[in-house]
Motif scaffolding. Structure first.
Motif, PDB file in Angstrom:
ATOM      1  N   UNK A  45       0.463  28.360  48.097  1.00  0.00           N
ATOM      2  CA  UNK A  45      -0.550  29.332  48.480  1.00  0.00           C
ATOM      3  C   UNK A  45      -0.964  30.125  47.249  1.00  0.00           C
ATOM      4  N   UNK A  46      -2.252  30.415  47.113  1.00  0.00           N
ATOM      5  CA  UNK A  46      -2.679  31.199  45.950  1.00  0.00           C
ATOM      6  C   UNK A  46      -2.130  32.620  46.040  1.00  0.00           C
ATOM      7  N   UNK A  47      -1.799  33.185  44.888  1.00  0.00           N
ATOM      8  CA  UNK A  47      -1.276  34.551  44.837  1.00  0.00           C
ATOM      9  C   UNK A  47      -2.363  35.593  45.043  1.00  0.00           C
ATOM     10  N   UNK A  48      -3.551  35.273  44.589  1.00  0.00           N
ATOM     11  CA  UNK A  48      -4.613  36.262  44.653  1.00  0.00           C
ATOM     12  C   UNK A  48      -5.423  36.096  45.939  1.00  0.00           C
ATOM     13  N   UNK A  49      -5.918  37.195  46.490  1.00  0.00           N
ATOM     14  CA  UNK A  49      -6.734  37.095  47.709  1.00  0.00           C
ATOM     15  C   UNK A  49      -8.076  36.437  47.404  1.00  0.00           C
ATOM     16  N   UNK A  50      -8.580  35.708  48.375  1.00  0.00           N
ATOM     17  CA  UNK A  50      -9.873  35.053  48.215  1.00  0.00           C
ATOM     18  C   UNK A  50     -10.978  36.050  48.525  1.00  0.00           C
ATOM     19  N   UNK A  58      -6.387  26.050  42.262  1.00  0.00           N
ATOM     20  CA  UNK A  58      -5.625  25.080  43.033  1.00  0.00           C
ATOM     21  C   UNK A  58      -4.272  24.922  42.374  1.00  0.00           C
ATOM     22  N   UNK A  59      -3.198  25.186  43.138  1.00  0.00           N
ATOM     23  CA  UNK A  59      -1.846  25.156  42.594  1.00  0.00           C
ATOM     24  C   UNK A  59      -0.947  24.324  43.493  1.00  0.00           C
ATOM     25  N   UNK A  60      -0.116  23.487  42.861  1.00  0.00           N
ATOM     26  CA  UNK A  60       0.860  22.671  43.577  1.00  0.00           C
ATOM     27  C   UNK A  60       2.220  22.832  42.924  1.00  0.00           C
ATOM     28  N   UNK A 104       2.015  23.545  39.003  1.00  0.00           N
ATOM     29  CA  UNK A 104       0.913  23.010  38.199  1.00  0.00           C
ATOM     30  C   UNK A 104      -0.389  23.591  38.738  1.00  0.00           C
ATOM     31  N   UNK A 105      -1.294  23.879  37.824  1.00  0.00           N
ATOM     32  CA  UNK A 105      -2.596  24.457  38.191  1.00  0.00           C
ATOM     33  C   UNK A 105      -3.690  23.563  37.654  1.00  0.00           C
TER      34      UNK A 105
END
Length: 111
Positions: A45-50, A58-60, A104-105
């Motif tokens: 899940x992204x750390x920053x709010x959308x 995109x992070x995995x 990874x980003x």
């Protein structure tokens, strides 16, 4: 054999290597020699709010029995190039549970 040994994904990792630049400084960079690794990959899940109108990252998470991951390594997976975010985490428990994981980003493309 555990799930760590039978990953359902294949990634190509260009491990980090130390070299000297043209000014004599010691620097890190991705190697030109790739290593192919079987692993598991999970979305993060992204750390920053959308916020409307802003791009998201995109992070995995890559989870493998062993992999030459480091902050200057480059990863290729799913037809894209990815950067390792920070230092990978090594879990050195029993021989059945030891593994490495790293975030990874996706690299942003510029035109």
């Amino acid at each position: 054999m555990s799930l760590l040994d039978r990953g359902n994904e294949t990634v190509t990792i260009y491990p980090q290597e130390q070299t000297t630049d043209d000014r004599g400084n010691v620097v890190w960079r991705p190697s030109a020699i790739p290593v192919v690794v079987r692993c598991r990959i999970q979305p993060e899940d992204p750390d920053e709010p959308t916020v409307a109108g802003q791009a998201t990252t995109t992070t995995y998470r890559v989870i493998a029995r062993d992999a030459p991951l480091g902050p200057w390594a480059r990863v290729e997976w799913d037809g894209r190039t990815w950067d390792v975010v920070g230092e990978p985490r090594r879990y050195n428990g029993s021989s059945a549970t030891r593994h490495i994981d790293a975030l990874i980003r996706a690299r942003t493309t510029t035109t």
